[in-house]
Design an enzyme around this catalytic site. Structure first.
Site, short mmCIF file in Angstrom:
data_model
loop_
_atom_site.label_atom_id
_atom_site.label_comp_id
_atom_site.label_asym_id
_atom_site.label_seq_id
_atom_site.Cartn_x
_atom_site.Cartn_y
_atom_site.Cartn_z
N LYS B 68 21.42 24.08 -16.10
CA LYS B 68 21.64 24.78 -14.82
C LYS B 68 22.26 23.81 -13.82
O LYS B 68 21.86 22.63 -13.76
CB LYS B 68 20.31 25.31 -14.30
CG LYS B 68 20.43 26.22 -13.09
CD LYS B 68 19.06 26.76 -12.69
CE LYS B 68 19.14 27.73 -11.53
NZ LYS B 68 17.82 28.26 -11.13
N SER B 143 17.73 33.19 -10.78
CA SER B 143 18.98 32.55 -10.49
C SER B 143 19.58 31.77 -11.68
O SER B 143 20.75 31.39 -11.63
CB SER B 143 18.79 31.58 -9.32
OG SER B 143 17.90 30.54 -9.67
N SER B 167 13.12 32.56 -11.36
CA SER B 167 14.52 32.28 -11.71
C SER B 167 14.76 31.89 -13.16
O SER B 167 15.90 31.87 -13.61
CB SER B 167 15.08 31.18 -10.81
OG SER B 167 15.43 31.73 -9.56
#
Lengths: 97, 471
Positions: B68, B143, B167
């Site tokens: 990420k 996310s 997330s």
């Protein structure tokens, strides 16, 4: 407690948060803030007498000795700055404002 | 499975060239539609790293991983999906990255996310949305949507995400993969770009439970560079834990808050647990109407403080205007941050300002304690709490993004684990009309390995095969 959100309040927040909004963004955020604060007010319904705030899931942290470690070389450390000179970062004027 | 890849690579059944090509071939074919990556490394560089790594004997020697883009990677730009950090290249590795490299993992690329992890659909990214490989008209959740989609689309087997209020779990749920929000303090946050410190953890994402546990065992452990890590190191990953006799609490208030498509799939999962011998009982999470305002008040407050560091002077977007510091900072921040990030910083500044601090922030922290107490009480009766990961199926792109309250409501099932600091994972429960549905297993503090062991058992019991999406 109902908070009334208007452009003046948003301008104050812009100044606190050091974020300048365009007039259009400001109008939009007035609307959003009002709705979100109404949503936050929901917690007023709960009886919180004698409840201690919980800032963090852990009660204590891990501390290391207060000694310097190998730092990054200066050029490495400042390589992401846009304005620099002779190994220093050039910042904006700190007088006024 | 990672162990098969490692066996094949080390025995010579699979050449590094073929392994890397396979991944890039899929990327060339579908990444244009999925858009999981913000930064994809060059095939040649990746291949060289894989070859070099195969000379060592790490637990992940030669294995590709997606990271990420809010986790710092030395020499690879780390944007947080923000214009603010569009060209920021960290001069150091996050602790989790260092640990992965020590075990031989090779970074394939940095994945798309909501800007500064603020969002539940990967649509607030400055670089545009990631799409769900199972249905390109829908979001993969957020996310950590890029990491989830990279796994679902078959680019990688494992990825790292971060979870502040769901997330990791929401995108895992929406893409039919596994994702763990670890117990607070088990994984170092050093090098994770901070959003809300007291809530977030980096965590593993994988196509199956076993790889999830392996990845967790590598990234977890104490770190002197993060004062909030604890002395806990899981050994060797989780094992298969049969659910016979495991006490399961079914959170009916979260089931009732969910769409029928979701709740019926979860009920099927629970039935399977029961037929395997779990002792299931209906119960309630309690305080369910209050978890979201509590979570968002705390998250926005911490965000406004954390994101104060972005002035555009030392690093990050610089408008290059002349003026005094207030003008320059305000302009850099006004132009560098996107809409959702500005909304959260401004609200956080409001909540923390004189006159409202007690009314919102302190009150929310008190409710947080009540929520934690209530969760602890439930864990005196149950080993696992089961609920839908999200109350809805993956929304269509654009469906929730313009309505913050609607977007925040997607997190109703996930935020409690962050507020309380306990572990929670999402695993595939099944599909509804071709769309993935995830089930959340929440456990008591430091029961991460137990949760993953149960997930591994249930994965086999359900006959889950970890099929690839074919976008």
């Amino acid at each position: 407690m109902k908070v009334s959100v208007d452009e003046e309040l948003v301008r104050k927040l812009e100044s606190l948060a050091l974020i300048s909004l365009s007039p259009e963004e400001r109008r939009e955020i007035v609307k959003d803030l009002s709705r979100i604060l109404d949503f936050f007010n929901k917690i007023d319904e709960i009886n919180l007498e004698d409840v201690e705030p919980m800032f963090h899931p852990l009660s204590q942290g891990r501390l290391r000795k207060d000694q310097p470690r190998d730092p990054l070389p200066r050029d490495e450390a400042i390589k992401n700055a846009k304005k620099k000179k002779d190994g220093y970062i050039i910042g904006p004027s700190t007088t006024g404002g | 499975m990672i162990k098969d890849i490692i066996n094949d690579l080390s025995s010579g059944n699979l050449s590094p060239e073929d392994y890397v090509r396979r991944s890039f071939e899929r990327i060339e074919r579908v990444e244009g539609r999925v858009r999981a990556f913000i930064t994809l490394r060059k095939e040649e560089e990746v291949l060289n790293d894989v070859k070099a790594s195969l000379r060592g004997k790490g637990k992940l020697s030669g294995v590709l991983i997606a990271i990420k883009d809010n986790i710092s990677t030395n020499g690879i730009r780390t944007t947080c999906a923000s214009k603010m950090l569009e060209d920021y290249v960290p001069p150091y590795d996050a602790t989790v990255i260092r640990r992965l490299k020590e075990e031989g993992a090779v970074i394939l690329g940095k994945t798309n996310m909501d800007e500064f992890a603020m969002g539940s659909t990967t649509e607030t990214s400055y670089f545009g949305p990631t799409r769900n490989p199972w249905d390109l008209t829908r979001t993969p959740g957020g996310s950590s949507g890029g990491s989830a989609s990279a796994i679902a689309a078959g680019f990688v087997e494992i990825a790292l995400g971060s979870d502040t209020g769901g997330s990791i779990r929401t995108p895992a749920s929406f893409t039919s993969i596994f994702g763990l929000k670890p117990s607070y303090g088990t994984v170092s946050r050093y090098g994770l770009v901070a959003y809300a410190n007291s809530l977030e953890q980096i965590g593993p994402m994988a196509r199956n439970g076993e790889d999830l546990a392996l990845l967790f065992s590598i990234i977890a452990g104490p770190d002197d560079r993060d004062a909030t890590t604890i002395d806990y190191a899981p050994q060797g990953g989780a094992i298969n834990i049969p659910v016979k006799g495991v006490r399961v609490g079914i959170l009916t208030d979260l089931l009732e808050a969910s769409d029928k498509a979701v709740s019926s799939t979860i009920t099927g999962f629970v039935d399977k647990m029961v037929s395997e011998g779990a002792i299931a009982e209906e119960t309630k999470l309690g305080l369910v109407d209050y978890v979201l305002p509590t979570y968002y008040i705390i998250a926005m407050s911490e965000a406004s403080s954390n994101l104060a560091r972005y002035d555009g002077v030392r690093y990050g977007y610089n408008s290059l205007v002349e003026g005094n510091w207030r003008e320059v900072y305000s302009k850099n921040r006004g132009e560098g941050f996107g809409r959702e990030v500005k909304r959260r910083i401004l609200l956080g500044s409001f909540i923390l300002s004189a006159g409202y601090y007690e009314q919102f922030y302190i009150k929310a922290l008190k409710v947080r304690r009540l929520i934690r107490n209530s969760v602890e009480k439930l864990f005196s009766k149950y080993d696992i709490l089961v609920s839908p990961t999200t109350p809805v199926l993956p929304p269509r792109i654009g469906e929730v993004i313009d309505d913050p309250i609607k977007m925040y409501a997607m997190d109703v099932g996930t935020v409690t684990a962050n507020l309380a600091g306990v572990p929670a994972l999402s695993m595939p429960a099944g599909f509804y009309n071709g769309l993935p549905v995830g089930v959340q297993l929440m456990g008591r503090y430091l029961s991460d390995n137990f949760l993953m062991g149960v997930a591994i058992f249930m994965e086999k019991a359900l006959g889950h095969k970890g099929d690839l999406a074919n976008p």
